[in-house]
Design a protein around this motif. Structure first.
Motif, short mmCIF file in Angstrom:
data_model
loop_
_atom_site.label_atom_id
_atom_site.label_comp_id
_atom_site.label_asym_id
_atom_site.label_seq_id
_atom_site.Cartn_x
_atom_site.Cartn_y
_atom_site.Cartn_z
N SER A 94 19.55 40.97 48.66
CA SER A 94 20.73 40.58 48.04
C SER A 94 20.60 40.31 46.39
N ILE A 95 21.53 40.03 45.63
CA ILE A 95 21.52 39.88 44.32
C ILE A 95 21.86 38.37 43.81
N ASP A 96 21.31 38.12 42.97
CA ASP A 96 21.71 36.72 42.35
C ASP A 96 22.79 36.93 41.49
N TRP A 97 24.07 36.86 41.71
CA TRP A 97 25.03 37.39 40.86
C TRP A 97 25.47 36.17 39.90
N THR A 98 25.12 34.98 40.03
CA THR A 98 25.25 33.94 39.17
C THR A 98 24.27 34.43 37.91
N GLY A 99 23.13 34.62 38.30
CA GLY A 99 22.24 34.80 37.32
C GLY A 99 22.51 36.24 36.40
N PHE A 100 23.10 37.03 37.02
CA PHE A 100 23.55 38.29 36.44
C PHE A 100 24.81 38.02 35.57
N ILE A 101 25.68 37.08 36.04
CA ILE A 101 26.75 36.74 35.36
C ILE A 101 26.43 35.85 33.90
N ASP A 102 25.62 34.72 34.28
CA ASP A 102 25.37 33.98 33.30
C ASP A 102 24.24 34.92 31.75
N CYS A 103 23.64 35.82 32.25
CA CYS A 103 22.79 36.52 31.40
C CYS A 103 23.89 37.36 30.67
N ALA A 104 24.65 37.92 31.47
CA ALA A 104 25.66 38.81 30.73
C ALA A 104 26.47 37.76 29.62
N ARG A 105 27.03 36.94 30.26
CA ARG A 105 27.59 35.97 29.22
C ARG A 105 26.71 35.63 27.99
N SER A 106 25.42 35.64 28.24
CA SER A 106 24.64 34.82 27.10
C SER A 106 24.34 35.92 26.13
N GLY B 68 26.93 38.10 25.01
CA GLY B 68 28.07 38.18 24.53
C GLY B 68 29.06 38.84 25.38
N TRP B 69 28.84 39.47 26.62
CA TRP B 69 29.81 40.01 27.36
C TRP B 69 31.06 38.92 27.65
N TYR B 70 32.09 39.74 27.59
CA TYR B 70 33.57 38.85 28.08
C TYR B 70 33.28 39.09 29.57
N ASP B 71 34.02 37.89 30.22
CA ASP B 71 34.10 37.67 31.65
C ASP B 71 34.82 38.88 32.16
N PHE B 72 35.80 39.55 31.60
CA PHE B 72 36.49 40.62 32.34
C PHE B 72 35.66 41.94 32.41
N ARG B 73 34.83 42.04 31.50
CA ARG B 73 33.94 43.41 31.27
C ARG B 73 32.78 43.23 32.40
N ILE B 74 32.45 41.87 32.74
CA ILE B 74 31.51 41.58 33.68
C ILE B 74 32.04 41.95 34.94
N ILE B 75 33.18 41.50 35.37
CA ILE B 75 34.00 41.70 36.57
C ILE B 75 34.20 43.29 36.69
N ALA B 76 34.73 43.80 35.64
CA ALA B 76 34.93 45.39 35.58
C ALA B 76 33.60 46.16 36.16
N LEU B 77 32.36 45.76 35.49
CA LEU B 77 31.20 46.31 35.67
C LEU B 77 30.87 46.18 37.28
N ILE B 78 30.97 44.90 37.70
CA ILE B 78 30.41 44.59 39.21
C ILE B 78 31.47 45.58 40.22
N LEU C 204 34.23 43.33 48.69
CA LEU C 204 35.37 42.35 48.32
C LEU C 204 34.84 40.92 48.21
N ALA C 205 34.00 40.77 49.23
CA ALA C 205 33.20 39.39 49.10
C ALA C 205 32.49 39.03 47.90
N ILE C 206 31.69 40.01 47.60
CA ILE C 206 30.86 39.80 46.27
C ILE C 206 31.91 39.60 45.18
N VAL C 207 32.98 40.44 45.01
CA VAL C 207 33.71 40.46 43.80
C VAL C 207 34.40 38.91 43.81
N GLU C 208 35.09 38.77 44.96
CA GLU C 208 35.80 37.47 45.04
C GLU C 208 34.91 35.96 44.71
#
Length: 97
Positions: free
Chosen positions: A40-52, A54-64, A79-83
């Motif tokens: 499984s994937i540590d999605w919170t770590g992925f999101i936090d790293c992307a944010r750090s 300079g990625w915008y949240d909408f770009r992160i969600i679109a990529l996922i 759907l569960a991962i995205v939500e």
């Protein structure tokens, strides 16, 4: 519940992001391999790293979302991962205020 949610192997989100951002590894390819291996994937770590980085949240969600669309996993899991990713982003935005 499905096999992915019961996995004991968790792939670091930071490492996954670095493979995507630094080496250009297509996220859907990486996810297919990881899910096939029972990870499984540590999605919170992925999101936090992307944010750090300079990625915008909408770009992160679109990529996922786009990467999961091309993955060979069931629709409910996608759907569960995205939500959960959206909920994490919204919850961490609320905490930052």
């Amino acid at each position: 519940m499905n096999q992915i949610e019961h996995s004991t192997k968790v792939y670091p989100g930071k490492k996954l992001f670095e493979l995507k951002a630094t080496h250009g590894l297509p996220l859907d390819v990486a996810l297919d391999h990881l899910f096939a291996a029972g990870a499984s994937i540590d999605w919170t770590g992925f999101i936090d790293c992307a944010r750090s980085n300079g990625w915008y949240d909408f770009r992160i969600i679109a990529l996922i979302e786009n990467s999961l669309e091309d993955c060979l996993i069931d629709r409910d899991t996608k759907l569960a991962i995205v939500e959960r990713s959206k909920a994490y982003i919204m919850n961490t935005l609320a905490c930052a205020r």
